[in-house]
Write a protein that holds these residues in place. Structure first.
Motif, PDB file in Angstrom:
ATOM      1  N   ALA A 102      -5.062   0.530   2.248  1.00 28.52           N
ATOM      2  CA  ALA A 102      -4.711  -0.884   2.428  1.00 28.52           C
ATOM      3  C   ALA A 102      -3.791  -1.064   3.628  1.00 28.52           C
ATOM      4  O   ALA A 102      -3.924  -2.023   4.406  1.00 28.52           O
ATOM      5  CB  ALA A 102      -4.044  -1.422   1.162  1.00 28.52           C
ATOM      6  N   GLN A 103      -2.847  -0.140   3.787  1.00 29.65           N
ATOM      7  CA  GLN A 103      -1.940  -0.174   4.928  1.00 29.65           C
ATOM      8  C   GLN A 103      -2.712  -0.021   6.234  1.00 29.65           C
ATOM      9  O   GLN A 103      -2.452  -0.728   7.213  1.00 29.65           O
ATOM     10  CB  GLN A 103      -0.932   0.968   4.764  1.00 29.65           C
ATOM     11  CG  GLN A 103       0.128   1.086   5.812  1.00 29.65           C
ATOM     12  CD  GLN A 103       1.077   2.227   5.471  1.00 29.65           C
ATOM     13  OE1 GLN A 103       2.151   2.007   4.932  1.00 29.65           O
ATOM     14  NE2 GLN A 103       0.684   3.444   5.782  1.00 29.65           N
ATOM     15  N   ALA A 104      -3.682   0.884   6.260  1.00 28.88           N
ATOM     16  CA  ALA A 104      -4.512   1.073   7.456  1.00 28.88           C
ATOM     17  C   ALA A 104      -5.350  -0.162   7.733  1.00 28.88           C
ATOM     18  O   ALA A 104      -5.490  -0.596   8.890  1.00 28.88           O
ATOM     19  CB  ALA A 104      -5.405   2.303   7.281  1.00 28.88           C
ATOM     20  N   ARG A 105      -5.930  -0.758   6.683  1.00 33.06           N
ATOM     21  CA  ARG A 105      -6.740  -1.975   6.856  1.00 33.06           C
ATOM     22  C   ARG A 105      -5.920  -3.099   7.446  1.00 33.06           C
ATOM     23  O   ARG A 105      -6.383  -3.841   8.314  1.00 33.06           O
ATOM     24  CB  ARG A 105      -7.326  -2.428   5.514  1.00 33.06           C
ATOM     25  CG  ARG A 105      -8.616  -1.796   5.113  1.00 33.06           C
ATOM     26  CD  ARG A 105      -9.318  -2.597   4.023  1.00 33.06           C
ATOM     27  NE  ARG A 105      -8.421  -3.040   2.974  1.00 33.06           N
ATOM     28  CZ  ARG A 105      -8.107  -2.327   1.906  1.00 33.06           C
ATOM     29  NH1 ARG A 105      -8.610  -1.116   1.756  1.00 33.06           N
ATOM     30  NH2 ARG A 105      -7.298  -2.806   0.985  1.00 33.06           N
ATOM     31  N   ALA A 106      -4.687  -3.255   6.956  1.00 28.64           N
ATOM     32  CA  ALA A 106      -3.832  -4.340   7.436  1.00 28.64           C
ATOM     33  C   ALA A 106      -3.512  -4.171   8.914  1.00 28.64           C
ATOM     34  O   ALA A 106      -3.528  -5.143   9.678  1.00 28.64           O
ATOM     35  CB  ALA A 106      -2.545  -4.392   6.608  1.00 28.64           C
ATOM     36  N   ARG A 107      -3.237  -2.940   9.335  1.00 26.33           N
ATOM     37  CA  ARG A 107      -2.940  -2.729  10.752  1.00 26.33           C
ATOM     38  C   ARG A 107      -4.184  -2.978  11.605  1.00 26.33           C
ATOM     39  O   ARG A 107      -4.100  -3.549  12.687  1.00 26.33           O
ATOM     40  CB  ARG A 107      -2.425  -1.308  10.983  1.00 26.33           C
ATOM     41  CG  ARG A 107      -0.996  -1.084  10.514  1.00 26.33           C
ATOM     42  CD  ARG A 107      -0.387   0.145  11.180  1.00 26.33           C
ATOM     43  NE  ARG A 107      -1.166   1.355  10.947  1.00 26.33           N
ATOM     44  CZ  ARG A 107      -0.989   2.200   9.946  1.00 26.33           C
ATOM     45  NH1 ARG A 107      -0.051   1.949   9.036  1.00 26.33           N
ATOM     46  NH2 ARG A 107      -1.735   3.281   9.819  1.00 26.33           N
ATOM     47  N   MET A 108      -5.350  -2.539  11.118  1.00 32.45           N
ATOM     48  CA  MET A 108      -6.583  -2.754  11.881  1.00 32.45           C
ATOM     49  C   MET A 108      -6.901  -4.239  12.003  1.00 32.45           C
ATOM     50  O   MET A 108      -7.383  -4.696  13.034  1.00 32.45           O
ATOM     51  CB  MET A 108      -7.744  -2.012  11.225  1.00 32.45           C
ATOM     52  CG  MET A 108      -7.681  -0.502  11.407  1.00 32.45           C
ATOM     53  SD  MET A 108      -9.189   0.379  10.879  1.00 32.45           S
ATOM     54  CE  MET A 108      -9.064   0.255   9.107  1.00 32.45           C
TER      55      MET A 108
END
Length: 928
Positions: free
Chosen positions: A147-153
């Protein structure tokens, strides 16, 4: 006595100040609510719930909270801002409990340092018994890590290489499947979409190449199969043979498979150069706020040794009769097959170019640059080159035409074309384009992409080499990422075998079918066959003799897609001409003929659009932005009858400007704050069937929805909706149907936003976008600090090396390490306003408002192509224009702009192709 009193007061004041400072430091330390850890193999998993200090707004929004321990056991943290971050977006939580999950090695107690404004040390005992609970916490960490990676992307403007590598690498090592939300959000792109991404070097393909390399199973990578022959494309339609037109002399030297960007004379290319220099040197950045900047244009000129100076601007027009840029591809970032073609007025040009090349070779001899003569197609050609290809410049001359190219193939074809073999001047499509857009138009810029250009890009050779060079780039980026991961985990970061053994690199790493591999020479990454990163050997010059079984299967899928969805690829033509409008404003007229890739993919658009509109709707005098489209009325759009959809944004009142980025209600709030309306005519079925507006209108034709806070007006055959009833009341008295200047299916008119009440609104929207992108860049830097345990000062340089670009702040600032009030140095931009309540500075001007002064656009669909005709008004810098620019109102082929401000000027002939008959004769009788 006074002295004693003064000392007592001073001591009391000092004690009070010391007490407040100590209390503030306590407030800035995170409050630990709960901490737990569970052992496991190869990693244990831990979890800390905490609350940030009251002065940590900057830390919170930029994701600058980090986790560390002196023993180096704590790895790969995943932070959550709590439920508010899910609703408002990353970094938008304004307080409350937060959680960090993390992996760790070993099963002895942990001493973890939570770094926010001030650090707090947390001692955690490791639970070795509750393994089931540990597996549950591991799944929580995995969901939050993704989820953290998705938010940054989602919020970032950079290729998501860090996020892609970490999620794929950890999934392989821990045998974890992507979370459900990731699987649901991943849409499989069609073969045609993947081909489009590959052909036009879409940024997302970088991360996808890296993902494929990380996830592909180990196996043989030997090229044992023959490269299949080129695609069997249908011949050029015979109907084009009867067309006659005069073509420019320089076209005789241009191979038909090259793209063609012709300026016509030296001053025209200076105009484009100065236009870009006035607004940052990048056409894309004139329109869109980007968080990174490449040096593609200057890199190409440097490689060709063609960087121009002041003397070129003074004397170029006396030496050069015509200028064109050509090439077999557009891959400027990684090493293009491009060339500059110059038609000389006299022999002075050759001595000028050769003298410059001789001086350059002498000045750079110690850097490995050499000049030699090579034979190509029976001609002697000068070659300037460096071992790593950062200098690669062929210079060829034939009669009065000069070519400077990075590609040996283009030089060979230059000579062949000059001798009459498959040149643009003999190409039937090109002759047709020149029949439609004759030379006497004297266009400032003429762009032509032939069907042969697209055929070459889609050929097996180009497709295979494109995939191979992307794999080579992925290998380079993978090694950089694995090095950082290895250093953070305590492994040898210079041993490929060690990194493969620990799962940081795939087993097929650095293996290409052509036997090449990537090396770091101490300064730059170099592909042993292609050259230095960013300066790869041109694709047109790459020999390909055989392919692997995997490449063969991949290529077969693509070729079958082309047979199915690309039965015909049409040329693309764009012509641009500029005129003076006064007050340092230029009007740029453009005509284009565009054929979208893949008729099957955009067939829905053909069914959506209705017949050409011979009439247009005029409504509010305050309409600053207006849009009209002819729709077929099929399906949910209506009742099967064609109708016109129209919308407008009015400039009478500025909209609200208190929107916050990443809010899930942002779209609705934006619509509500926009001073405008949406309408349809006639028989607008879908507007009349809105569920929340289904009631019977009142005697004035109005219906109101409390749910949407939306008004609808039904007036004759018109139906309009707006969030303001007064606006609809004003517009209803101004609605008219008038004959259009030309038939079209889409019309767009945009006024001068910079001198309207919408200026503030545009500034706010662009500032918020720039703010979001700038913060996303800093969140990337902080992610690299968190995940790879990088020293903060090294994060920016490592990120730029990995991405191959320069990270920039779209607000015009510089990224720098700055101490917080509590003393910790964090990454910020020096142009950020106060974090608690970011307000647009008074002096801020959105980039487009600096130059944009108006747009008029008409679009007409002709079978499988779109005819585009438009006008763009550009505000130039006082020194940006060139003398001798013709006045727009004196140009005989266009209507008088002052007399017809709402109508698009026309040339007297269709801009491209055979347009339908002109509008019916104007009469007093108008449709109702």
């Amino acid at each position: 006595m006074n002295l004693v009193h003064t000392l007592i007061v001073a001591l009391a004041t000092l004690g009070s100040t010391t007490s407040v400072t100590a209390q503030q430091q306590l407030d800035d330390r995170p409050t630990i609510i709960r901490a737990e850890a569970f052992s496991g193999q190869p990693f244990g998993v831990g979890k800390i719930t905490f609350r940030l200090g009251r002065h940590d707004e900057l830390i919170r929004q930029t994701g600058a909270v980090s986790l560390s321990d002196d023993a180096g056991r704590v790895l790969y943290p995943a932070f959550s801002d709590g439920i508010l971050s899910t609703v408002l977006g990353p970094g938008q939580s304004t307080g409350g409990a937060q959680t960090v999950w993390f992996l760790f090695r070993g099963d002895t107690p942990l001493s973890v340092k939570l770094n926010a404004g001030l650090p707090t040390t947390v001692d955690i005992s490791v639970n070795s018994r509750r393994r089931q609970l540990g597996r549950i916490v591991l799944q929580q960490w995995w969901r939050q890590f993704n989820a953290q990676a998705r938010a940054r992307m989602a919020s970032g403007d950079y290729p998501p290489l860090v996020e892609t590598y970490l999620t794929t690498m950890l999934a392989r090592r821990l045998e974890l499947s992507p979370p459900l939300l990731d699987r649901l959000s991943q849409r499989q792109r069609s073969q045609l979409q993947q081909t489009f991404d590959l052909l036009f070097d879409v940024e997302s393909i970088r991360a996808e190449s890296l993902r494929q390399l990380m996830t592909e199973p180990p196996g043989s990578n030997l090229a044992t199969l023959a490269l299949p022959p080129a695609n069997a494309w249908p011949p050029t339609p015979l109907g084009l043979q009867a067309v006659q037109a005069t073509t420019e002399p320089i076209a005789r030297f241009v191979p038909e498979e090259c793209f063609y960007l012709r300026f016509g004379n030296w001053d025209n290319q200076l105009w484009l150069k100065r236009l870009l220099e006035d607004y940052g040197g990048d056409l894309g950045r004139m329109i869109q706020l980007r968080g990174h900047q490449s040096s593609d244009t200057s890199k190409l000129l440097d490689q060709l040794v063609l960087e121009s100076g002041t003397l070129d601007e003074w004397f170029g027009g006396n030496l050069i009769a015509d200028v064109a840029v050509i090439g077999t591809d557009l891959y400027i970032e990684d090493g293009p097959s491009n060339a500059v073609v110059l038609l000389a007025k006299n022999k002075t040009l050759e001595s000028n170019i050769r003298g410059r090349r001789d001086r350059f070779a002498q000045q750079n001899r110690q850097s490995g640059v050499e000049q030699r003569t090579v034979e190509i197609a029976g001609h002697q050609v000068s070659l300037l080159s460096a071992p790593d290809n950062h200098i690669l410049s062929y210079y060829a001359v034939h009669q009065d035409c000069h070519l400077v190219s990075s590609s040996r193939y283009i030089v060979k074809r230059f000579f062949e074309a000059a001798e009459g073999k498959r040149s643009l001047a003999g190409n039937l499509d090109f002759i047709r384009a020149r029949h439609i857009m004759p030379l006497d138009r004297q266009d400032t810029v003429f762009v032509y992409l032939s069907r042969q250009f697209f055929h070459k890009l889609l050929s097996p050779r180009y497709q295979i080499e494109l995939a191979r060079r992307n794999r080579s780039l992925a290998n380079i980026q993978l090694f950089q990422l694995a090095q950082m991961a290895a250093a953070s985990e305590g492994f040898a970061s210079d041993s490929v075998q060690q990194m493969i053994l620990h799962g940081l690199l795939p087993q097929n790493f650095n293996q290409l079918p052509d036997g090449s591999h990537c090396d770091f020479n101490g300064e730059q990454w170099v592909d042993t066959l292609r050259g230095r990163r960013g300066y790869f050997k041109p694709i047109a010059d790459m020999p390909i003799e055989s392919i692997t079984p995997a490449e063969s299967a991949w290529l077969e899928d693509r070729l079958s897609t082309f047979d199915r969805e690309l039965q015909q690829v049409d040329p693309l033509v764009v012509a641009i001409k500029r005129f003076e409008r006064g007050g340092d404003v230029e009007r740029v007229i453009f005509d284009a003929r565009i054929s979208p890739f893949g008729q099957q993919s955009y067939g829905w658009l053909a069914t959506l659009l209705g017949p050409p509109m011979e009439y247009q709707i005029t409504s509010g005098a305050d309409d600053l932005i207006s849009f009209q489209a002819s729709l077929a009325g099929n399906g949910w759009l209506g009742n099967g009858e064609p109708f016109q959809l129209f919308a407008a944004v009015q400039g009478d009142l500025p909209p609200k400007t208190d929107l916050r980025p990443t809010n899930i209600l942002e779209v609705y709030q934006l619509l509500k704050s926009t001073p405008g309306y949406l309408g349809a005519w006639p028989k607008p079925g879908y507007l009349d069937r809105l569920p929340a507006l289904g009631r019977v209108p009142d005697e004035n034709g109005y219906t109101y929805s409390r749910i949407l806070d939306l008004w609808r007006l039904q007036h004759g055959q018109f139906s309009l909706v707006s969030f303001e009833r007064d606006r609809l009341e004003q517009v209803r008295h101004q609605l008219q149907i008038v004959p259009a200047e030309r038939p079209a299916q889409v019309r767009l008119r945009v006024g001068d936003l910079a001198n309207s009440n919408l200026k503030t609104w545009a500034n706010v929207m662009y500032f918020q976008r720039g703010w979001k992108t700038s913060v996303a860049n800093v969140r990337l830097l902080n992610a690299m600090i968190q995940q790879f345990r990088l020293p903060p000062p090294a994060a920016l340089e490592r990120a730029e090396q990995l991405l191959g670009v320069r990270l920039v702040c779209p607000l015009g600032g510089q990224f720098q390490l700055t101490p917080t009030p509590s003393g910790r140095a964090v990454w910020v931009s020096d142009q950020w306003p106060a974090f608690a309540n970011p307000v647009v500075p008074d002096e801020y001007v959105a980039p487009p408002l600096e130059w944009f002064r108006g747009l008029q656009l008409d679009v007409y669909q002709l079978q499988t192509q779109f005819i585009v005709h438009g006008a763009l008004d550009i505000q130039r810098q006082p020194s940006g224009g060139l003398p001798g620019l013709p006045s727009f109102n004196l140009f005989g082929g266009f209507s008088n702009v002052e007399e017809l401000p709402e109508a698009l000027p026309q040339t007297g002939r269709p801009p491209l192709g055979e347009l339908p008959p002109p509008p019916r004769e104007k009469t007093d009788k108008r449709p109702r």
